[in-house]
Write a protein that holds these residues in place. Structure first.
Motif, mmCIF file in Angstrom:
data_model
loop_
_atom_site.group_PDB
_atom_site.id
_atom_site.type_symbol
_atom_site.label_atom_id
_atom_site.label_comp_id
_atom_site.label_asym_id
_atom_site.label_seq_id
_atom_site.Cartn_x
_atom_site.Cartn_y
_atom_site.Cartn_z
ATOM 1 N N LEU A 14 -11.372 6.498 -6.288
ATOM 2 C CA LEU A 14 -10.397 6.149 -5.251
ATOM 3 C C LEU A 14 -10.639 4.723 -4.741
ATOM 4 C CD1 LEU A 14 -7.990 6.969 -3.548
ATOM 5 C CD2 LEU A 14 -9.542 8.200 -1.996
ATOM 6 N N THR A 15 -11.905 4.358 -4.582
ATOM 7 C CA THR A 15 -12.245 2.980 -4.185
ATOM 8 C C THR A 15 -11.695 1.988 -5.205
ATOM 9 O OG1 THR A 15 -14.299 3.698 -3.088
ATOM 10 C CG2 THR A 15 -14.115 1.367 -3.639
ATOM 11 N N ALA A 16 -11.921 2.281 -6.482
ATOM 12 C CA ALA A 16 -11.471 1.380 -7.555
ATOM 13 C C ALA A 16 -9.954 1.198 -7.513
ATOM 14 C CB ALA A 16 -11.909 1.920 -8.916
ATOM 15 N N ARG A 17 -9.252 2.296 -7.335
ATOM 16 C CA ARG A 17 -7.787 2.199 -7.292
ATOM 17 C C ARG A 17 -7.328 1.388 -6.077
ATOM 18 N NH1 ARG A 17 -5.220 7.632 -7.274
ATOM 19 N NH2 ARG A 17 -7.233 8.564 -6.799
ATOM 20 N N LEU A 18 -8.046 1.527 -4.963
ATOM 21 C CA LEU A 18 -7.706 0.742 -3.762
ATOM 22 C C LEU A 18 -8.028 -0.741 -3.957
ATOM 23 C CD1 LEU A 18 -8.918 3.165 -0.940
ATOM 24 C CD2 LEU A 18 -6.560 2.466 -1.360
ATOM 25 N N VAL A 19 -9.172 -1.027 -4.586
ATOM 26 C CA VAL A 19 -9.563 -2.429 -4.806
ATOM 27 C C VAL A 19 -8.538 -3.140 -5.693
ATOM 28 C CG1 VAL A 19 -11.292 -3.930 -5.924
ATOM 29 C CG2 VAL A 19 -12.025 -2.112 -4.363
ATOM 30 N N ARG A 20 -7.922 -2.393 -6.618
ATOM 31 C CA ARG A 20 -6.915 -3.010 -7.501
ATOM 32 C C ARG A 20 -5.618 -3.357 -6.766
ATOM 33 N NH1 ARG A 20 -8.453 1.411 -11.128
ATOM 34 N NH2 ARG A 20 -10.327 0.694 -12.224
ATOM 35 N N CYS A 21 -5.490 -2.893 -5.525
ATOM 36 C CA CYS A 21 -4.321 -3.259 -4.708
ATOM 37 C C CYS A 21 -4.637 -4.581 -4.000
ATOM 38 C CB CYS A 21 -4.046 -2.182 -3.654
ATOM 39 S SG CYS A 21 -3.686 -0.551 -4.331
ATOM 40 N N PRO A 22 -3.884 -5.647 -4.272
ATOM 41 C CA PRO A 22 -4.194 -6.956 -3.685
ATOM 42 C C PRO A 22 -3.723 -7.057 -2.234
ATOM 43 C CG PRO A 22 -2.287 -7.146 -5.108
ATOM 44 C CD PRO A 22 -2.728 -5.704 -5.190
ATOM 45 N N SER A 23 -4.383 -6.327 -1.348
ATOM 46 C CA SER A 23 -3.901 -6.192 0.035
ATOM 47 C C SER A 23 -4.558 -7.207 0.968
ATOM 48 C CB SER A 23 -4.158 -4.769 0.527
ATOM 49 O OG SER A 23 -5.519 -4.416 0.324
ATOM 50 N N ILE A 24 -4.347 -8.504 0.659
ATOM 51 C CA ILE A 24 -4.869 -9.554 1.528
ATOM 52 C C ILE A 24 -3.998 -9.590 2.788
ATOM 53 C CG2 ILE A 24 -5.283 -12.036 1.766
ATOM 54 C CD1 ILE A 24 -5.599 -12.068 -1.340
ATOM 55 N N THR A 25 -4.621 -9.512 3.961
ATOM 56 C CA THR A 25 -3.894 -9.492 5.237
ATOM 57 C C THR A 25 -2.773 -10.541 5.242
ATOM 58 O OG1 THR A 25 -6.088 -9.116 6.207
ATOM 59 C CG2 THR A 25 -4.248 -9.390 7.733
ATOM 60 N N PRO A 26 -1.527 -10.193 5.583
ATOM 61 C CA PRO A 26 -1.033 -8.874 6.024
ATOM 62 C C PRO A 26 -0.332 -8.077 4.906
ATOM 63 C CG PRO A 26 0.581 -10.550 6.549
ATOM 64 C CD PRO A 26 -0.532 -11.243 5.785
ATOM 65 N N ALA A 27 -0.545 -8.450 3.648
ATOM 66 C CA ALA A 27 0.128 -7.751 2.540
ATOM 67 C C ALA A 27 -0.407 -6.328 2.387
ATOM 68 C CB ALA A 27 -0.075 -8.524 1.234
ATOM 69 N N GLU A 28 0.518 -5.369 2.226
ATOM 70 C CA GLU A 28 0.091 -3.968 2.068
ATOM 71 C C GLU A 28 -0.508 -3.741 0.680
ATOM 72 O OE1 GLU A 28 0.403 0.088 0.751
ATOM 73 O OE2 GLU A 28 1.923 -1.373 0.171
ATOM 74 N N GLY A 29 0.056 -4.405 -0.309
ATOM 75 C CA GLY A 29 -0.532 -4.415 -1.651
ATOM 76 C C GLY A 29 -0.543 -3.093 -2.392
ATOM 77 N N VAL A 79 -9.991 -9.825 3.297
ATOM 78 C CA VAL A 79 -9.934 -11.273 3.496
ATOM 79 C C VAL A 79 -9.579 -11.950 2.166
ATOM 80 C CG1 VAL A 79 -11.562 -11.266 5.420
ATOM 81 C CG2 VAL A 79 -12.424 -11.551 3.076
ATOM 82 N N PRO A 80 -9.101 -13.198 2.220
ATOM 83 C CA PRO A 80 -8.758 -13.887 0.972
ATOM 84 C C PRO A 80 -9.950 -14.008 0.020
ATOM 85 C CG PRO A 80 -7.818 -15.037 2.844
ATOM 86 C CD PRO A 80 -8.733 -13.983 3.408
#
Length: 386
Positions: A14-29, A79-80
């Motif tokens: 689940l962590t891996a799948r979340l990390v693959r989402c590019p959710s740099i603030t404020p993008a939901e990703g 963070v970026p």
């Protein structure tokens, strides 16, 4: 009663799948969408509480008015990346090697969110509690945080939703998983000070009014002042001068303005109001002494708070000790977190992973720790609803 047909949720996957989402603030990703799908499938009632371009997720298992309600809070924004060329692994690749999972957000704090989501799902599937489990997850913790956890708490209040206690899953451990629980946080405030005199020729200083000696005096007064010597649960408050600037590259001009910035991290001996009053009196003293004008802008990021050691910290500490063999320190060190907002809703403590690589290039998390963290959260739920 046990529902053994349920396959436990793998918190590392689940962590891996979340990390693959590019959710740099404020993008939901895609991170909150992914969690909403997982939690909905497990029987959680999910609601997106988006505000002013910030995405947030509320999820509850159990009845709204349940006799007892345990809450988790966390964030999926990161963070970026910084200099991508400096990374040895792709920042959103979630590569696994040498017992670690690599990527932006691996430590701060997609692993924490994955661990408590996995623990909550397994708990309601295998041992449905007599009560409610609430997850509040924001996409704006690393940014201004005005429409993140605050928006979730505002919405909960308007809907009659509540948490009786809350655990924030931020990284809290300095060296080893289990060594620290945060039971409070210092307050933080910044001040931008401008002193204005009269510009002139440096050969004729009597015709000018130089704001620099005034600022030097002021900054010295602020920096050498002892705010306090610490309190029961806190180290002494600190004031750091972080910038002094005139923007003057020449030697033959006395500038009209001088700017300085200070940051204060304060304990429960102070409020931002009394520190603001003290700051203003110091600035006014120096301004009148040197005959310069002053202008001040103050931003308060959060007040200090402490959840006194008691039932909640014991619940968490006992679970940590049972799973790691370590008796955690109860601490108030570090920066600010969203616990500063949650504390107005219910008692709150923070416990999560070792935070060493957060915000760094090649951020990574120890895979064994993610599994262990899920086990700690699961034990906390079991003990809470016992």
């Amino acid at each position: 009663m046990s529902h053994s047909s349920h396959a436990p949720v793998d918190p590392v996957d689940l962590t891996a799948r979340l990390v693959r989402c590019p959710s740099i603030t404020p993008a939901e990703g895609g991170a909150l969408e992914l969690l909403e799908a997982e939690l909905s499938r497990a029987g959680f009632t999910c609601k997106r509480v988006d505000r002013a371009g910030t995405c947030n997720l509320f999820a509850r298992w159990g009845e709204k008015g349940a006799a007892s309600s345990f809450g988790f809070n966390g964030h999926t924004d990161v963070v970026p990346v910084g200099d991508e060329a400096a990374w040895t692994k792709p920042p959103f690749g979630a590569e696994i090697s040498n017992g670690h999972l690599w990527g932006r957000g691996a430590t701060d704090m997609k692993s924490g969110v994955a661990a408590f989501a996995a623990a909550a799902i397994d708990h309601v599937k295998e041992t449905p509690p007599d009560g409610a489990i609430v997850l509040t997850i924001t996409g704006d913790e690393e940014g201004d945080a005005t429409d993140g956890t605050v928006a979730l708490l505002d919405w909960m209040q308007s809907q009659g939703e509540r948490m009786d206690v809350c655990l924030v899953g931020e990284p809290t451990c300095p060296e080893t998983l289990g060594d620290m629980i945060k039971i409070g946080r210092r307050g933080s405030m910044s001040a931008w000070i401008t002193l204005t005199g009269v510009q002139g020729h440096s050969a004729y200083p009597h015709r000018a009014r130089n704001p620099l000696p005034a600022m030097a005096r002021l900054v010295d007064r602020l920096a050498s002042h002892t705010l306090d010597s610490g309190t029961d649960h806190f180290d002494p408050s600190t004031l750091a001068v972080v910038n002094i600037d005139t923007g003057n590259p020449t030697t033959n001009v006395i500038p009209a303005e001088c700017h300085a910035t200070v940051n204060i991290r304060f304990n429960d001996a102070h409020s931002s109001d009394n520190l603001t009053a003290w700051l203003m009196s110091q600035i006014e003293d120096v301004s009148s002494e040197f005959g310069v004008q002053s202008d001040v802008k103050i931003k308060v990021s959060g007040e200090s708070f402490v959840t006194p050691p008691g039932a909640l910290s014991s619940l968490v500490a006992n679970a940590v000790k049972a799973e790691t063999g370590i008796a955690p320190d109860l601490s108030t060190t570090g920066g600010t977190s969203d616990a500063r907002f949650v504390k107005d809703h219910c008692p709150v403590v923070e416990f999560g992973l070792v935070g060493k690589s957060m915000h760094q290039v090649d951020e990574h998390v120890d895979i064994a720790d993610v599994h262990k963290l899920k086990a700690i959260y699961r034990r906390i739920l079991t003990d809470y609803f016992r």
